[in-house]
Scaffold this active site. Sequence first.
Site, PDB file in Angstrom:
ATOM      1  N   GLU A  57       0.824  -1.213   0.000  1.00 48.69           N
ATOM      2  CA  GLU A  57       0.000   0.000   0.000  1.00 48.69           C
ATOM      3  C   GLU A  57       0.856   1.259   0.000  1.00 48.69           C
ATOM      4  O   GLU A  57       0.565   2.231   0.685  1.00 48.69           O
ATOM      5  CB  GLU A  57      -0.935  -0.013   1.204  1.00 48.69           C
ATOM      6  CG  GLU A  57      -1.907  -1.182   1.194  1.00 48.69           C
ATOM      7  CD  GLU A  57      -2.804  -1.232   2.412  1.00 48.69           C
ATOM      8  OE1 GLU A  57      -2.799  -0.289   3.238  1.00 48.69           O
ATOM      9  OE2 GLU A  57      -3.533  -2.230   2.544  1.00 48.69           O
ATOM     10  N   CYS A  58       1.896   1.256  -0.789  1.00 45.71           N
ATOM     11  CA  CYS A  58       2.885   2.333  -0.818  1.00 45.71           C
ATOM     12  C   CYS A  58       2.824   3.034  -2.178  1.00 45.71           C
ATOM     13  O   CYS A  58       2.453   2.422  -3.184  1.00 45.71           O
ATOM     14  CB  CYS A  58       4.272   1.714  -0.593  1.00 45.71           C
ATOM     15  SG  CYS A  58       5.654   2.841  -0.758  1.00 45.71           S
ATOM     16  N   GLY A  59       3.217   4.281  -2.212  1.00 44.79           N
ATOM     17  CA  GLY A  59       3.306   4.992  -3.477  1.00 44.79           C
ATOM     18  C   GLY A  59       4.282   4.350  -4.446  1.00 44.79           C
ATOM     19  O   GLY A  59       4.182   4.535  -5.658  1.00 44.79           O
ATOM     20  N   PHE A  60       5.238   3.583  -3.921  1.00 46.99           N
ATOM     21  CA  PHE A  60       6.229   2.904  -4.760  1.00 46.99           C
ATOM     22  C   PHE A  60       5.807   1.478  -5.140  1.00 46.99           C
ATOM     23  O   PHE A  60       6.520   0.789  -5.866  1.00 46.99           O
ATOM     24  CB  PHE A  60       7.592   2.861  -4.061  1.00 46.99           C
ATOM     25  CG  PHE A  60       8.199   4.220  -3.859  1.00 46.99           C
ATOM     26  CD1 PHE A  60       8.623   4.985  -4.935  1.00 46.99           C
ATOM     27  CD2 PHE A  60       8.332   4.744  -2.577  1.00 46.99           C
ATOM     28  CE1 PHE A  60       9.176   6.245  -4.751  1.00 46.99           C
ATOM     29  CE2 PHE A  60       8.885   6.006  -2.386  1.00 46.99           C
ATOM     30  CZ  PHE A  60       9.313   6.756  -3.473  1.00 46.99           C
ATOM     31  N   THR A  61       4.652   1.026  -4.670  1.00 48.75           N
ATOM     32  CA  THR A  61       4.191  -0.337  -4.945  1.00 48.75           C
ATOM     33  C   THR A  61       4.188  -0.683  -6.435  1.00 48.75           C
ATOM     34  O   THR A  61       4.524  -1.822  -6.791  1.00 48.75           O
ATOM     35  CB  THR A  61       2.808  -0.580  -4.300  1.00 48.75           C
ATOM     36  OG1 THR A  61       2.930  -0.393  -2.888  1.00 48.75           O
ATOM     37  CG2 THR A  61       2.283  -1.981  -4.578  1.00 48.75           C
TER      38      THR A  61
END
Length: 181
Positions: A57-61
């Site tokens: 659930e990360c912006g970098f996912t």
Amino acid sequence: MIKTVLLATVLSASSLYAEASDVAEIYGIGITTIDGRKTSMDTYRDKVILIVNVASECGFTPQYDGLERLFQKYKDKGFMVLGFPCNQFGAQEPGSEQDILNFCRLNYGVTFPLFAKIEVNGENAHPLFRYLKKKQPGGSPDGAIKWNFTKFLVDKDGTVVQRYPSATSPEELTEDIEQLL
């Protein structure tokens, strides 16, 4: 003169031993697969390895896509991507191991190895990440990892050759990987 040469030889040999010992150290570190099987880094001996702390659930996912493409492109040449889920940054990996595995496979088609959820910083940091941070501190005195998707590149001899920040896309690593293969 002979004592000086002998001392230099002994010091040189002991530093080689220390380096060999450091390299052997990574292969002795135990890890647990995402499905609970105990193994060690020795499984990946003689491979170029990209080790990444990941989160769902990360912006970098979306980097999962690039990591999978790298894995598919180079796996037959001795390259591995190893993903270690971590919930230490903004609670962005809240699910169970099964949730993580399902998410990665369904949303990104991940086939590279994933491992049990770990911590990468602090008192409970996994031994692998303590080792990686010691070898590539990334400009921080304690080597602290700042966020999800920090990447460590390890050569075929087990030497940690580079650390990349989260914002470095997998595609940007192509040249470094090719040089090690």
